[in-house]
Design an enzyme around this catalytic site. Sequence first.
Site, PDB file in Angstrom:
ATOM      1  CG  ASP A  11      -1.786   1.181   1.357  1.00 19.83           C
ATOM      2  OD1 ASP A  11      -2.335   1.594   0.314  1.00 19.83           O
ATOM      3  OD2 ASP A  11      -1.941   1.708   2.468  1.00 19.83           O
ATOM      4  CG  LEU A  12       1.532   5.783  -1.711  1.00 19.50           C
ATOM      5  CD1 LEU A  12       3.040   5.595  -1.848  1.00 19.50           C
ATOM      6  CD2 LEU A  12       0.973   6.540  -2.914  1.00 19.50           C
ATOM      7  CG  ASP A  13      -1.943   7.217   1.079  1.00 13.89           C
ATOM      8  OD1 ASP A  13      -0.955   7.632   0.450  1.00 13.89           O
ATOM      9  OD2 ASP A  13      -3.107   7.428   0.730  1.00 13.89           O
ATOM     10  CB  THR A  19       0.030  10.750   2.133  1.00 12.72           C
ATOM     11  OG1 THR A  19      -0.567   9.474   1.951  1.00 12.72           O
ATOM     12  CG2 THR A  19       1.304  10.846   1.323  1.00 12.72           C
ATOM     13  CE  LYS A  47      -4.649   5.957   8.850  1.00 11.66           C
ATOM     14  NZ  LYS A  47      -3.654   5.439   9.803  1.00 11.66           N
ATOM     15  CB  SER A 118      -2.123   3.210  -3.549  1.00 11.90           C
ATOM     16  OG  SER A 118      -2.762   4.315  -2.951  1.00 11.90           O
ATOM     17  CB  ALA A 119      -7.609   3.300  -2.623  1.00 13.29           C
ATOM     18  CE  LYS A 149      -5.794  -1.020  -1.159  1.00 12.46           C
ATOM     19  NZ  LYS A 149      -4.646  -0.294  -0.601  1.00 12.46           N
ATOM     20  CD  GLU A 173      -3.502  -1.756   2.662  1.00  8.92           C
ATOM     21  OE1 GLU A 173      -3.527  -0.890   3.555  1.00  8.92           O
ATOM     22  OE2 GLU A 173      -3.957  -1.586   1.521  1.00  8.92           O
ATOM     23  CG  ASP A 174      -1.581   2.289   6.814  1.00 14.92           C
ATOM     24  OD1 ASP A 174      -2.111   2.028   5.714  1.00 14.92           O
ATOM     25  OD2 ASP A 174      -1.564   3.434   7.311  1.00 14.92           O
TER      26      ASP A 174
END
Length: 226
Positions: A11-13, A19, A47, A118-119, A149, A173-174
């Site tokens: 995942d990105l964020d 971010t 998120k 990422s979404a 997601k 993922e977070d």
Amino acid sequence: MTIELQAVIFDLDGVITDTAEHHYLAWKAIGDELKLPFTREFNEKLKGVSRLESLRLLLSLSPTELQYSEQQLHELAERKNELYKQLISQIKPSDVLPGIPELIADLKQRGIKTAIASASKNAFAVIRNLQMEQQFDVIVDAATIKNSKPDPEVFLAAAQQLGVEPKACVGIEDAVAGVEAIIAADMTAIAIGKQEHFPHAHHTYASTAELNAEQLIDIHRKVISL
């Protein structure tokens, strides 16, 4: 036959860079404009969720049902995005989270592929600002993903574009929705955060600084053998 780890999908964020604060500030501005009681606690629910779905969750905070046309919803979502883009334009390479550069370098050395799932439709801009375009084999274009997601679509798309079977992937993922998406994709799920928040993750790390390629390989091997 044992399926070896062939790819790690991030995942990105909150995993590559944080971010989350930028998203919070942009949504808070929209919430204030609409006089909605938007809090950091409620922000956690957004998120890993798409922009329009996040907006609908935000609007659910109104004590009276707010009526918006589809066009108005899209305009609100776009205004939030413009605020967010202004904030992320300040992101720089030093904003990569601890342990991530070392992990990616180790994975590359071992011949394990990497991807971003990422979404966020701004993923390419964030990765560009971080100067990490060359670090990932695939960055899934969120604009091509129909389902948010916890639907596994974005993770399955990453695996497909990498040319790897889902079972040969680890997802990191977070967000709870993200971990559920990884599991639904039939991948090994790694969570970043507090363990009690992720009861279904195969393993949880308190922070990205703890991520370790050798451990990921071992965790994946154990999950596959179950």
